[in-house]
Design a protein around this motif. Structure first.
Motif, short mmCIF file in Angstrom:
data_model
loop_
_atom_site.label_atom_id
_atom_site.label_comp_id
_atom_site.label_asym_id
_atom_site.label_seq_id
_atom_site.Cartn_x
_atom_site.Cartn_y
_atom_site.Cartn_z
N ALA A 556 52.65 41.04 52.05
CA ALA A 556 53.17 39.68 52.16
C ALA A 556 54.41 39.62 53.05
N LEU A 557 55.19 40.72 53.13
CA LEU A 557 56.36 40.74 54.00
C LEU A 557 55.97 40.58 55.47
N GLN A 558 54.71 40.89 55.79
CA GLN A 558 54.23 40.71 57.16
C GLN A 558 53.75 39.28 57.42
N HIS A 559 53.95 38.40 56.41
CA HIS A 559 53.52 37.01 56.51
C HIS A 559 52.00 36.91 56.63
N ARG A 560 51.33 37.67 55.75
CA ARG A 560 49.87 37.65 55.71
C ARG A 560 49.41 37.36 54.29
N PRO A 561 48.20 36.78 54.14
CA PRO A 561 47.74 36.32 52.82
C PRO A 561 47.30 37.46 51.90
N VAL A 562 47.62 37.28 50.62
CA VAL A 562 47.27 38.24 49.56
C VAL A 562 46.53 37.50 48.45
N VAL A 563 45.48 38.13 47.91
CA VAL A 563 44.77 37.60 46.75
C VAL A 563 44.87 38.64 45.64
N TYR A 564 45.21 38.18 44.41
CA TYR A 564 45.33 39.06 43.25
C TYR A 564 44.13 38.83 42.33
N PHE A 565 43.31 39.87 42.18
CA PHE A 565 42.11 39.81 41.33
C PHE A 565 42.48 40.42 39.98
N GLN A 566 42.82 39.58 39.00
CA GLN A 566 43.37 40.04 37.71
C GLN A 566 42.44 39.63 36.57
N PHE A 567 41.38 40.37 36.41
CA PHE A 567 40.38 40.07 35.37
C PHE A 567 40.73 40.67 34.02
N ASP A 568 41.73 41.54 33.96
CA ASP A 568 42.05 42.23 32.71
C ASP A 568 43.55 42.17 32.42
N GLN A 569 44.15 41.02 32.61
CA GLN A 569 45.60 40.87 32.46
C GLN A 569 46.11 41.35 31.10
N GLU A 570 45.45 40.91 30.03
CA GLU A 570 45.97 41.20 28.69
C GLU A 570 46.03 42.70 28.43
N ARG A 571 44.96 43.40 28.80
CA ARG A 571 44.96 44.84 28.55
C ARG A 571 45.89 45.57 29.51
N PHE A 572 45.92 45.15 30.76
CA PHE A 572 46.76 45.84 31.74
C PHE A 572 48.24 45.75 31.38
N PHE A 573 48.70 44.56 31.06
CA PHE A 573 50.12 44.40 30.75
C PHE A 573 50.45 44.95 29.37
N GLY A 574 49.51 44.84 28.40
CA GLY A 574 49.77 45.34 27.07
C GLY A 574 50.95 44.63 26.42
N PRO A 575 51.46 45.20 25.34
CA PRO A 575 52.59 44.56 24.64
C PRO A 575 53.88 44.56 25.45
N GLN A 576 53.97 45.43 26.48
CA GLN A 576 55.20 45.48 27.28
C GLN A 576 55.33 44.28 28.20
N GLY A 577 54.19 43.67 28.55
CA GLY A 577 54.23 42.51 29.42
C GLY A 577 54.66 42.86 30.83
N SER A 578 55.13 41.87 31.57
CA SER A 578 55.57 42.03 32.95
C SER A 578 57.03 41.63 33.07
N LEU A 579 57.70 42.18 34.07
CA LEU A 579 59.08 41.79 34.35
C LEU A 579 59.14 40.63 35.33
N LEU A 580 57.97 40.15 35.75
CA LEU A 580 57.88 38.99 36.63
C LEU A 580 57.24 37.82 35.90
#
Length: 666
Positions: A556-580
């Motif tokens: 994204a710093l190059q000013h180009r498009p990014v897509v986030y494919f997040q089909f497993d958010q709950e398991r990936f983040f777990g109880p710790q969650g995200s800092l964002l």
């Protein structure tokens, strides 16, 4: 028993049908006996597998038990949880006509009729050193409904499909069982034959996960991951001489699950002798390190393309007299990228050992242990250079405090580099570092990333990150992770676009590089990290699809498009969650299904690979400096990272780490 009371009768109450049978107790020679009518209970069972819970009805001690039926009893009491419970093994068969005493999870006794849901064995594992320094795992099994018939320890490598099995002989522990509410308790001593293991190892095997497998008389096998214990051995297993090499197995604790694994270290005999020699000299080396001024720089052992490489290259080009060395595997594909720079140290060479012990700075994108000739804690204790953490990306979506926090298990650093004021606040407030330890410099690789383009970018780059629960081929092949990414890579629209000339490149995270062959995507260029410079891929492609990886910020710093494919958010983040704040901070669109991903990629292509204004603003906020002087700032920070304060900080952190609560196992 309750003071002043005795058992008047016993009631067996079936859970499914609700039927109950009450039997008067008999007293003789100071004992109370109850004989249950199993045939009557079996007839009352609603189905095979019904369970009868046992209840004691108490009467005053002064009353004859034959008159118990005439007395209004107090509330019944569950049978079980005695100070000592003597229990015969009985049958472990699941035949419909059987009746079996089981111990419930709360420690009470019940009767099971026929097949029933089996409870898991509780498995306790302790390490000790046996004769001739052979490691021995003491395995203890506890179960309320059946005994074990066999126990074995299994080492399963992440890189191959092998299984290395070590059998143990079970011994009953009746005295322990009596005090454990009548559960079946057994133990087995399992010696790990390291010489035999070395003879069977696949050359690819680098990390072995340890399991206990417990079998019963019906052929059921329970597989249990071995957990780390504070009393486990804190030094390498071995050494083992094998075909001219020296092998040792270094116990490793996974950062989140606190599971026990073994790292396989292979080295020449000469290197092993050098390690022993320099370990003996280690106590005197603090007197000479400051005067030698040696910096040891590196990344993952097979890589030279991340922040370590870019910092090293800048130092060799701008400060050639600086005694900076780069460590890398002799078989690494990236080795040729270091041609002509000089001061390259081949991993597991005698020179590598010498430089490691003499270095005053250990500068790494990951754990500093990746730079060392061995992860044996005795070696780590002797290599005392100031640790400088370059990072391998902008703080991303996942909460990494358990990995890289100040008190994270198996990780420590003296200097922590970040790219923005937001990251610095997170490093201090969440990761626990002192303000003096955290420097906002930017990442060395940004100098090259933001250089003018030689040619216009084109095509789609796909880089998902790893999953900590997918470490073996069997779990990976059956995972949602593989299914979702395979569905995208083989989507009819993507296949049509490929035939029309769209370039698509797919590259797995280093921790999953061994699974690249498990994707079938004709027309897609499939790469493993280490085969190609990731930064070159970021510069050459016009759009990126990722999931949670920090490469999304680079792109994204190059000013180009990014897509986030997040089909497993709950398991990936777990109880710790995200800092964002995922929805508000990521510099790209989030999608959660394959069709949504295809639609967003279509939209980006139709829009000429332009970036939405809000995504561009988010990308700009992720770094403080938008110049190409990141290497210069990092080098100055590395130079100033030493001093008397470091030793004082380390002493304080050792005390603080001992007071930290243990992380929950996952």
């Amino acid at each position: 028993m309750r003071q002043g009371w005795k058992v008047g009768e016993l009631a067996a109450v079936l859970r499914e049908s609700g039927a109950a049978v009450r039997v008067v107790a008999a007293e003789a020679e100071g004992k109370t006996t109850v004989v249950l009518p199993l045939d009557e209970l079996r007839r009352g069972a609603a189905r095979s597998g019904d369970v009868a819970d046992l209840w004691m009805h108490l009467v005053p001690e002064s009353l004859d038990v034959t008159d118990a039926a005439e007395v209004e009893p107090p509330e019944p009491v569950r049978l079980g949880n005695f100070a000592a419970t003597l229990r015969e093994r009985g049958s472990s068969t699941t035949a419909a006509e059987s009746a079996q005493v089981v111990v419930t999870q709360k420690g009470n006794l019940s009767l099971s009729f026929g097949a029933t849901t089996r409870r898991k064995f509780e498995v306790i594992v302790r390490e000790r050193q046996g004769a001739d320094a052979v490691p021995v795992l003491e395995v203890e099994t506890h179960c309320g409904d059946r005994p074990a018939t066999d126990v074995r320890v299994v080492a399963i490598p992440r890189e191959s499909e092998n299984r290395y099995v070590f059998d143990g002989d079970l011994v009953d522990l009746p005295d322990v069982a009596r005090a454990d509410r009548g559960r079946f308790v057994q133990s087995a001593s399992v010696a790990l034959d390291l010489e035999g293991l070395a003879d069977r190892l696949d050359a690819r095997d680098e990390l072995l996960d340890l399991y206990v497998e417990v079998g019963d008389a019906d052929g059921h096998v329970q597989k249990v991951r071995i957990k780390a214990d504070p009393g486990d051995r804190e030094f390498a297993w071995g050494p083992v001489r094998h075909r001219g090499d020296v092998l040792q197995f270094v116990p490793h604790t996974t950062f989140r699950g606190k599971n026990r694994s073994l790292r396989v270290e292979r080295m020449d005999e000469s290197v092993h002798r050098e390690i022993l020699r320099w370990s003996r000299l280690a106590r005197w080396l603090p007197l000479v390190r400051p005067f030698l001024g040696i910096w040891l720089i590196g990344e993952l052992p097979y890589k030279a393309q991340d922040n370590g490489y870019h910092l090293f290259r800048w130092l060799r080009e701008h400060h050639p007299r600086r005694r900076a060395f780069y460590v890398i595997d002799r078989e690494a594909p990236d080795l040729e990228r270091l041609d002509g720079l000089g001061n390259v140290v081949l991993r597991n060479s005698p020179e590598h050992v010498r430089v490691s012990f003499l270095a005053s700075r250990l500068v790494s994108t990951h754990h500093a242990e990746y730079l060392l000739p061995s992860r044996d804690p005795r070696v780590i204790a002797g290599v005392r250079g100031v640790r400088v953490f370059l990072r391998h990306g902008v703080s991303g979506t996942k909460n990494m405090v358990a990995n890289y926090g100040r008190f994270a298990s198996g990780f420590f650093t003296d200097r922590f580099h970040v790219s923005s004021d937001r990251e610095r606040s997170v490093a201090i407030e969440e990761f626990g570092y002192r303000p003096a330890q955290v420097r906002v410099t930017g990442l060395p690789r940004f100098d090259r990333l933001l250089a003018p383009q030689e040619h216009p970018p084109s095509g789609l780059l796909v880089i998902p990150t790893w999953r900590e629960w997918l470490t073996h081929r069997d779990s990976f092949s059956a995972s949602e992770y593989r299914d979702r990414w395979q569905a995208f890579l083989s989507h009819p629209w993507l296949a049509e676009s490929l035939s029309d000339g769209l370039r698509v490149t797919f590259i797995l995270h280093p921790n999953m590089r061994h699974f690249a062959d498990m994707f079938d995507a004709p027309g897609v260029q499939m790469l493993r990290q280490g085969e190609t410079d990731v930064q070159t891929l970021l510069r050459d492609h016009a759009a990126l699809v990722t999931d949670y990886s920090s490469v999304g910020f680079d792109f994204a710093l190059q000013h180009r498009p990014v897509v986030y494919f997040q089909f497993d958010q709950e398991r990936f983040f777990g109880p710790q969650g995200s800092l964002l704040d995922i929805e508000q901070d990521l510099p790209g669109q989030i999608v959660q299904d394959v069709d949504g991903l295809v639609d967003e990629v279509k939209r980006i292509m139709d829009a000429g690979y332009t970036v939405k204004p809000e995504h561009a603003r988010r990308a700009e906020s992720m770094v403080r400096y938008h110049d190409r002087r990141n290497c210069e700032r990092v080098a100055a920070s590395v130079q100033s990272a030493g001093g008397p304060a470091v030793q004082w900080w380390r002493l304080q952190d050792r005390r603080g780490a001992s007071e930290q609560p243990a992380h929950d196992s996952t």
